[in-house]
Design a protein around this motif. Structure first.
Motif, short mmCIF file in Angstrom:
data_model
loop_
_atom_site.label_atom_id
_atom_site.label_comp_id
_atom_site.label_asym_id
_atom_site.label_seq_id
_atom_site.Cartn_x
_atom_site.Cartn_y
_atom_site.Cartn_z
N ASN A 55 0.82 -1.21 0.00
CA ASN A 55 0.00 0.00 0.00
C ASN A 55 0.86 1.25 0.00
OD1 ASN A 55 -2.60 -1.08 -0.08
ND2 ASN A 55 -2.76 -1.25 2.15
N GLN A 56 1.85 1.28 0.86
CA GLN A 56 2.68 2.48 0.96
C GLN A 56 3.54 2.67 -0.28
OE1 GLN A 56 2.16 4.76 3.17
NE2 GLN A 56 0.61 3.48 4.16
N LEU A 57 3.96 1.59 -0.90
CA LEU A 57 4.68 1.70 -2.16
C LEU A 57 3.78 2.30 -3.24
CD1 LEU A 57 7.26 1.17 -3.79
CD2 LEU A 57 6.45 -1.17 -4.17
N ALA A 58 2.51 1.95 -3.22
CA ALA A 58 1.56 2.52 -4.18
C ALA A 58 1.43 4.03 -3.98
CB ALA A 58 0.20 1.85 -4.05
N LEU A 59 1.28 4.46 -2.72
CA LEU A 59 1.20 5.90 -2.45
C LEU A 59 2.47 6.61 -2.87
CD1 LEU A 59 -1.27 4.94 -0.73
CD2 LEU A 59 -0.58 6.60 1.00
N PHE A 60 3.60 6.00 -2.57
CA PHE A 60 4.91 6.56 -2.88
C PHE A 60 5.12 6.70 -4.39
CE2 PHE A 60 9.76 5.79 -2.16
CZ PHE A 60 10.00 7.15 -2.13
N THR A 61 4.54 5.77 -5.16
CA THR A 61 4.73 5.76 -6.60
C THR A 61 3.73 6.65 -7.31
OG1 THR A 61 5.57 3.49 -6.43
CG2 THR A 61 4.94 4.25 -8.62
N HIS A 62 2.48 6.65 -6.86
CA HIS A 62 1.46 7.48 -7.50
C HIS A 62 1.66 8.97 -7.21
CE1 HIS A 62 -1.42 4.65 -9.24
NE2 HIS A 62 -1.46 3.94 -8.13
N ARG A 88 3.34 12.70 -5.41
CA ARG A 88 4.50 13.54 -5.15
C ARG A 88 4.41 14.02 -3.71
NH1 ARG A 88 3.35 17.16 -10.41
NH2 ARG A 88 2.10 18.23 -8.84
N PRO A 89 5.55 14.32 -3.07
CA PRO A 89 5.48 14.87 -1.72
C PRO A 89 4.60 16.11 -1.67
CG PRO A 89 7.74 14.27 -2.26
CD PRO A 89 6.94 14.12 -3.53
N GLY A 90 3.77 16.19 -0.65
CA GLY A 90 2.83 17.30 -0.53
C GLY A 90 1.48 17.02 -1.12
N ASP A 91 1.33 15.93 -1.87
CA ASP A 91 0.02 15.58 -2.43
C ASP A 91 -0.95 15.19 -1.32
OD1 ASP A 91 0.82 16.03 -5.00
OD2 ASP A 91 0.79 13.93 -5.64
N GLU A 92 -2.20 15.11 -1.71
CA GLU A 92 -3.26 14.71 -0.79
C GLU A 92 -3.90 13.42 -1.30
OE1 GLU A 92 -5.84 17.72 1.61
OE2 GLU A 92 -6.81 17.40 -0.32
N VAL A 93 -4.19 12.52 -0.37
CA VAL A 93 -4.81 11.23 -0.71
C VAL A 93 -6.19 11.18 -0.06
CG1 VAL A 93 -4.63 8.73 -0.50
CG2 VAL A 93 -2.57 10.10 -0.88
N ILE A 94 -7.21 10.92 -0.85
CA ILE A 94 -8.59 10.84 -0.36
C ILE A 94 -8.92 9.39 -0.06
CG2 ILE A 94 -11.01 11.22 -0.95
CD1 ILE A 94 -10.04 13.46 -2.84
N ALA A 140 5.39 9.60 6.50
CA ALA A 140 6.82 9.35 6.67
C ALA A 140 7.49 8.93 5.37
CB ALA A 140 7.03 8.26 7.72
N ILE A 141 6.80 8.19 4.51
CA ILE A 141 7.41 7.63 3.31
C ILE A 141 7.08 8.46 2.07
CG2 ILE A 141 7.50 5.63 1.77
CD1 ILE A 141 7.00 3.88 4.27
#
Length: 340
Positions: free
Chosen positions: A62-69, A71-77, A94-95
């Motif tokens: 899951n965290q790899l998906a967030l990290f790949t999709h 950019r730093p500062g983005d928002e995830v709904i 953190a990641i």
């Protein structure tokens, strides 16, 4: 021991242990472990995606998906009751360096209009960019999200060009409950993570699947996070059995969960949410105060492992090592305790 704490406690099957012993291996960082490659190809096909990547755990995937999709500062709904919010140690900040914009869900179902209202539109320099929407099916509350609900969120995401990631830790349980192939669920997501080490009984590992370019980028980030594996075929071999065989028997776990729920519901002092028994989880509440420590001692003495109740609410989870006899033994302990 009868272990009902979770389906993460499953022991590998004898066939899995033999497959680990016999596994053909290579160096996965060089991309030449044939067993890993076979597992990734099979997973991509089963999940309806171009490519897949073997990762150490569900949280890692899951965290790899967030990290790949993102950019730093983005928002995830995502829903505020989701596994990514509650049980992944704050890793998103953190990641990936993203912030989570949560919304209330209806027992795991997200309102597409509520999702739409939270998507950042335009290019205001003061606002974060909406980088991702996350769904979960089956939900960690044990419920299966209807395909129509997923399709509605997918349509909103498509309209606004926001990718969707599916936490599909138990997506094969959801598929069994819905009576569809897993790819019929994952069609409403750009990427999906599924676990091999829960009800599918593999000892280690999860899979992240998506488009070929996405998986290429995720492979580099997997290495950055320390997930580059060497002779990983010994871990991928039981994963192949998990996908080939264990996905075909999940309905047995669901039936055992229903049996357990119905028998517990007949006991005095328990309130069982039978509507919530959709996969292999049984949730119930004590209708009067109990001595939680005494209950756990009684269960342990009978050779039964369970997580203690929290605020009167308790969960039991079935898996391939829980049969009808184990259920009968468990119900008998609860019956004796409640009638004492």
């Amino acid at each position: 021991m009868i272990d009902l704490r979770s389906d993460t406690v499953t022991q590998p099957t004898p066939a899995m242990r033999q497959a680990m012993f016999e596994a053909e291996v290579g160096d996965d960082c060089y991309g030449d472990d044939p067993t890993v490659l076979r597992l990734e190809r099979m997973a991509a096909q089963r999940l309806g995606k171009e490519a897949a990547l073997f990762v150490p755990s569900g949280t890692f995937g899951n965290q790899l998906a967030l990290f790949t999709h993102c950019r730093p500062g983005d928002e995830v709904i995502l829903g505020d009751d989701s596994h990514i919010v509650w049980h992944e140690a704050g890793a998103a900040g953190a990641i990936a360096g993203v912030q989570l914009r949560t919304l209330d869900s209806d027992r795991g179902v997200l309102d597409p209009e509520a999702v739409r209202r939270r998507i950042r539109v335009g290019d205001d320099i003061h606002a974060p960019r909406t980088g991702l929407i996350c769904l979960e099916n089956a939900h960690s509350n044990g419920r299966v999200i209807p395909l129509a609900a997923m399709a509605a969120v997918w349509e909103v995401a498509q309209r606004h060009a926001v990718p969707v990631h599916l936490d599909g830790a138990r997506v094969f349980n959801a598929a069994a409950a819905l009576g569809v192939a897993a790819r019929e669920i994952t069609r409403y997501a750009d990427s999906v993570m599924c676990c091999l080490s829960k009800g599918l009984a593999a000892p280690v590992g999860s899979l992240l699947a998506g488009g070929a370019a996405f998986i290429d980028a995720a492979r580099r980030r997997r290495k950055l996070l320390g997930g580059g594996l060497r002779q990983a075929g010994v871990l991928a071999a039981p994963g192949l059995i998990a996908l080939e065989r264990m996905t075909q028997r999940l309905h047995e776990d669901h039936a055992h969960a229903r049996l357990l729920a119905e028998r517990l519901a007949a006991l005095p002092g328990l309130e069982v949410d039978l509507d919530a028994v959709q996969i292999n989880m049984v949730w119930f509440r004590f209708t009067r105060p109990i001595d939680g420590a005494a209950l756990m001692a009684r269960l342990n003495a009978a050779g039964i492992l369970a997580n203690p109740p929290e605020d009167g609410l308790m969960r039991l989870v079935t898996h391939w090592q829980v049969d009808a006899d184990a259920i009968a033994r468990t119900v008998a302990v609860f019956d004796a305790f409640l009638r004492h």
